[in-house]
Design a protein around this motif. Structure first.
Motif, PDB file in Angstrom:
ATOM      1  N   UNK A   1       0.822  -1.215   0.000  1.00 39.66           N
ATOM      2  CA  UNK A   1       0.000   0.000   0.000  1.00 39.66           C
ATOM      3  C   UNK A   1       0.854   1.261   0.000  1.00 39.66           C
ATOM      4  N   UNK A   2       1.918   1.277   0.800  1.00 37.03           N
ATOM      5  CA  UNK A   2       2.779   2.463   0.876  1.00 37.03           C
ATOM      6  C   UNK A   2       3.566   2.658  -0.415  1.00 37.03           C
ATOM      7  N   UNK A   3       4.005   1.559  -1.041  1.00 37.40           N
ATOM      8  CA  UNK A   3       4.713   1.680  -2.322  1.00 37.40           C
ATOM      9  C   UNK A   3       3.757   2.194  -3.395  1.00 37.40           C
ATOM     10  N   UNK A   4       2.537   1.689  -3.420  1.00 39.87           N
ATOM     11  CA  UNK A   4       1.548   2.170  -4.393  1.00 39.87           C
ATOM     12  C   UNK A   4       1.287   3.657  -4.180  1.00 39.87           C
ATOM     13  N   UNK A   5       1.166   4.079  -2.927  1.00 42.43           N
ATOM     14  CA  UNK A   5       0.953   5.498  -2.632  1.00 42.43           C
ATOM     15  C   UNK A   5       2.131   6.334  -3.117  1.00 42.43           C
ATOM     16  N   UNK A   6       3.349   5.845  -2.889  1.00 36.21           N
ATOM     17  CA  UNK A   6       4.537   6.563  -3.349  1.00 36.21           C
ATOM     18  C   UNK A   6       4.567   6.628  -4.873  1.00 36.21           C
ATOM     19  N   UNK A   7       4.331   5.504  -5.528  1.00 37.95           N
ATOM     20  CA  UNK A   7       4.398   5.430  -6.986  1.00 37.95           C
ATOM     21  C   UNK A   7       3.354   6.332  -7.630  1.00 37.95           C
ATOM     22  N   UNK A   8       2.202   6.467  -6.999  1.00 35.88           N
ATOM     23  CA  UNK A   8       1.145   7.306  -7.571  1.00 35.88           C
ATOM     24  C   UNK A   8       1.508   8.790  -7.536  1.00 35.88           C
ATOM     25  N   UNK A   9       2.466   9.168  -6.705  1.00 40.33           N
ATOM     26  CA  UNK A   9       2.893  10.564  -6.615  1.00 40.33           C
ATOM     27  C   UNK A   9       4.024  10.900  -7.587  1.00 40.33           C
ATOM     28  N   UNK A  10       4.545   9.893  -8.287  1.00 38.40           N
ATOM     29  CA  UNK A  10       5.641  10.121  -9.209  1.00 38.40           C
ATOM     30  C   UNK A  10       5.106  10.646 -10.537  1.00 38.40           C
ATOM     31  N   UNK A  11       6.021  11.118 -11.393  1.00 39.38           N
ATOM     32  CA  UNK A  11       5.637  11.649 -12.704  1.00 39.38           C
ATOM     33  C   UNK A  11       4.832  10.631 -13.495  1.00 39.38           C
ATOM     34  N   UNK A  12       3.846  11.102 -14.185  1.00 43.16           N
ATOM     35  CA  UNK A  12       3.008  10.242 -15.014  1.00 43.16           C
ATOM     36  C   UNK A  12       3.603  10.053 -16.407  1.00 43.16           C
ATOM     37  N   UNK A  13       4.751  10.682 -16.705  1.00 41.42           N
ATOM     38  CA  UNK A  13       5.350  10.624 -18.040  1.00 41.42           C
ATOM     39  C   UNK A  13       5.773   9.213 -18.422  1.00 41.42           C
ATOM     40  N   UNK A  14       6.395   8.502 -17.523  1.00 39.96           N
ATOM     41  CA  UNK A  14       6.899   7.159 -17.815  1.00 39.96           C
ATOM     42  C   UNK A  14       5.832   6.108 -17.590  1.00 39.96           C
ATOM     43  N   UNK A  15       6.225   4.870 -17.841  1.00 45.16           N
ATOM     44  CA  UNK A  15       5.310   3.752 -17.609  1.00 45.16           C
ATOM     45  C   UNK A  15       5.104   3.570 -16.106  1.00 45.16           C
ATOM     46  N   UNK A  16       3.936   3.094 -15.754  1.00 46.71           N
ATOM     47  CA  UNK A  16       3.636   2.859 -14.339  1.00 46.71           C
ATOM     48  C   UNK A  16       4.557   1.779 -13.791  1.00 46.71           C
ATOM     49  N   UNK A  17       5.034   1.942 -12.559  1.00 42.29           N
ATOM     50  CA  UNK A  17       5.924   0.928 -11.992  1.00 42.29           C
ATOM     51  C   UNK A  17       5.210  -0.403 -11.797  1.00 42.29           C
TER      52      UNK A  17
END
Length: 161
Positions: A51-67
């Protein structure tokens, strides 16, 4: 006891009612409960990490592919009796391919314990750090281990590099 009362009692397992009930169980039943509680604790810690990794990843730039996955490496900073998982993501990968997380060179720098703790307090996600420490306490990592958090399946896997 009704299901709602049972759930309420289990949420507060140190209440006198639960303690009294546990005292009357045979040793074999207590051992089985302990094993199940440890499994549930580990699974709960894994889900907090996801859950915490998903929350972190959702705050990253949307330019690249989703982690697709996040990777954590061990650190010795915060435990006197061995390794724990670093509360900082070592890599976010947008493919299923595992990134090369080996050190190209290592420079050891002595850091005061207070400074390391301050860094963790200031910059680390405290909920994530607590879950990673719980996972490490139940199954201590080795120096070559990597913790992989696979986001599509919500699986947390310990790997040896």
């Amino acid at each position: 006891m009704k299901p709602r009362e049972l759930t309420s009692a289990l949420i507060n397992p140190t209440t006198p009612l639960v303690r009294e009930a546990l005292r009357h169980l045979p040793l074999k039943s207590l051992e089985a409960l302990t094993i199940e509680a440890l499994r549930a604790t580990e699974e709960g810690a894994h889900q907090v990490v996801v859950d915490r990794v998903i929350a972190f990843a959702s705050q990253q730039d949307e330019d690249g592919a989703a982690p697709v996955a996040a990777y954590f490496t061990p650190t010795e900073r915060r435990t006197a009796n061995g390794l724990t998982w670093s509360p900082f993501i070592a890599a976010l990968a947008s493919t299923e391919e595992i990134p090369d997380l080996r050190h190209t060179h290592t420079t050891a720098v002595a850091v005061l314990v207070e400074e390391a703790e301050l860094t963790d307090e200031e910059f680390a996600d405290q909920e994530l750090a607590a879950a990673l420490n719980r996972i490490a306490a139940m199954d201590p990592p080795g120096h070559e281990d990597v913790l992989r958090v696979h986001l599509p399946t919500r699986q947390v896997t310990r790997m040896t590099a």
